[in-house]
Scaffold this active site. Sequence first.
Site, PDB file in Angstrom:
ATOM      1  N   ILE A  34      50.910 -36.582 -51.746  1.00 22.87           N
ATOM      2  CA  ILE A  34      50.541 -38.156 -50.678  1.00 22.87           C
ATOM      3  C   ILE A  34      52.185 -38.869 -50.852  1.00 22.87           C
ATOM      4  CG2 ILE A  34      50.729 -40.192 -52.090  1.00 22.87           C
ATOM      5  CD1 ILE A  34      48.429 -39.493 -53.126  1.00 22.87           C
TER       6      ILE A  34
ATOM      7  N   TYR B 273      43.783 -36.481 -68.618  1.00 27.95           N
ATOM      8  CA  TYR B 273      44.032 -37.602 -66.916  1.00 27.95           C
ATOM      9  C   TYR B 273      44.093 -38.786 -66.956  1.00 27.95           C
ATOM     10  CZ  TYR B 273      44.623 -38.635 -62.064  1.00 27.95           C
ATOM     11  OH  TYR B 273      44.838 -38.863 -61.083  1.00 27.95           O
TER      12      TYR B 273
ATOM     13  N   ASP C  46      61.603 -35.490 -56.957  1.00 25.51           N
ATOM     14  CA  ASP C  46      60.572 -34.588 -57.623  1.00 25.51           C
ATOM     15  C   ASP C  46      61.477 -33.575 -57.772  1.00 25.51           C
ATOM     16  OD1 ASP C  46      58.649 -32.904 -57.140  1.00 25.51           O
ATOM     17  OD2 ASP C  46      57.854 -34.730 -55.564  1.00 25.51           O
TER      18      ASP C  46
ATOM     19  N   ARG D  68      31.138 -38.638 -53.320  1.00 23.68           N
ATOM     20  CA  ARG D  68      31.689 -38.794 -53.770  1.00 23.68           C
ATOM     21  C   ARG D  68      32.724 -40.302 -51.969  1.00 23.68           C
ATOM     22  NH1 ARG D  68      34.732 -33.512 -55.731  1.00 23.68           N
ATOM     23  NH2 ARG D  68      33.972 -33.190 -57.094  1.00 23.68           N
TER      24      ARG D  68
ATOM     25  N   LYS E  61      45.571 -42.239 -67.158  1.00 24.28           N
ATOM     26  CA  LYS E  61      46.007 -43.359 -65.729  1.00 24.28           C
ATOM     27  C   LYS E  61      45.258 -45.050 -66.386  1.00 24.28           C
ATOM     28  CE  LYS E  61      47.579 -40.425 -62.448  1.00 24.28           C
ATOM     29  NZ  LYS E  61      48.781 -41.047 -61.373  1.00 24.28           N
TER      30      LYS E  61
ATOM     31  N   GLY F  45      54.816 -29.959 -56.238  1.00 25.06           N
ATOM     32  CA  GLY F  45      55.778 -30.838 -55.008  1.00 25.06           C
ATOM     33  C   GLY F  45      55.726 -29.196 -54.454  1.00 25.06           C
TER      34      GLY F  45
ATOM     35  N   ASN G 171      39.894 -40.049 -54.197  1.00 22.90           N
ATOM     36  CA  ASN G 171      39.406 -38.231 -53.583  1.00 22.90           C
ATOM     37  C   ASN G 171      40.472 -38.345 -52.334  1.00 22.90           C
ATOM     38  OD1 ASN G 171      37.123 -36.785 -55.417  1.00 22.90           O
ATOM     39  ND2 ASN G 171      36.563 -39.454 -54.901  1.00 22.90           N
TER      40      ASN G 171
ATOM     41  N   SER H  98      43.962 -44.644 -60.970  1.00 21.71           N
ATOM     42  CA  SER H  98      43.376 -43.220 -60.216  1.00 21.71           C
ATOM     43  C   SER H  98      41.334 -44.331 -60.903  1.00 21.71           C
ATOM     44  CB  SER H  98      43.068 -42.001 -60.863  1.00 21.71           C
ATOM     45  OG  SER H  98      42.056 -41.178 -60.795  1.00 21.71           O
ATOM     46  N   SER H  99      40.958 -42.971 -59.033  1.00 25.23           N
ATOM     47  CA  SER H  99      39.765 -43.922 -59.900  1.00 25.23           C
ATOM     48  C   SER H  99      38.651 -43.451 -60.965  1.00 25.23           C
ATOM     49  CB  SER H  99      38.669 -43.246 -58.300  1.00 25.23           C
ATOM     50  OG  SER H  99      38.298 -41.945 -58.526  1.00 25.23           O
TER      51      SER H  99
END
Length: 285
Positions: free
Chosen positions: A30, A168, A49, A236, A172, A54, A197, A144-145
Amino acid sequence: MSSSFYKAILDPIFNGKSLKWLVTGASGFIGSHLVEALLSSGQSVVGIDNFSSGSKENLKEIKSSLSELDWKNFTFYEADIRNKDSLRSCFSGIEYCLHQAALGSVPRSMKEPSLFHDNNVTGFLNILEILRDSSVKKLVYASSSSVYGDNTELPKIENKIGNPLSPYALSKQLNEQYANLWSNQYGINSIGLRYFNVFGPRQNPEGAYAAVIPKWINQVISGNPCLIHGDGTTSRDFCFVANVVVANILAALNKVESHSTFNVGEGNTTSLLTLHNLIIELLKS
């Protein structure tokens, strides 16, 4: 995706204004799209970074897609968000910070919880501490969801999260709580974007923790079967990366002053079986 695609979308938003942005996780999936999109619209970008997830190839791809003039507006630092001292100089003159640097994967976080806490929580707190003493106007960060945890209600509503189901997810949730605290105590304007997602170009198809879409595309191209758990009816919300890019930039430029969280998804669900069949069909054509 191409730089011209992003330029066509973002030029009307910026309307000739050139701003200075910091993108953490700039070489990631992203983050690299954010860097490309901003540079294609004449923005000045600082990227950081540590290449833990990455890729330098992503930066090379961005460079090849841009004009030499646009690429000159990019400054890159190889730095780790867990090292606060190495980050401070990166924030000089920054107006907007888009924080994408984090470790992903729910299964991996179950195996390496300390590593996820160090990167996703301590790293995030380092960013907040630097922002407290900076002139940055807005922080937009990747939530995040997964924060919805054991809350099975649909649709997912921002003010109704659940108990986290993984380190995780907990990391978040802690990001959101810290951002809210910093907003209340220090007036740091921030927005957390709860990604659903995300998929698109530059997403890594390799490894045990690869996302399902690039992994299945890779397997179909290689002639290998795709593993579908259960009967394939699990669904999803899959969100194309360009939507996430625009959401980040609009969130940064909006007038909301405080801390807020927003879902970023398509608003529709696709079953894994349907997804599998679509991938096979599209790769045939």
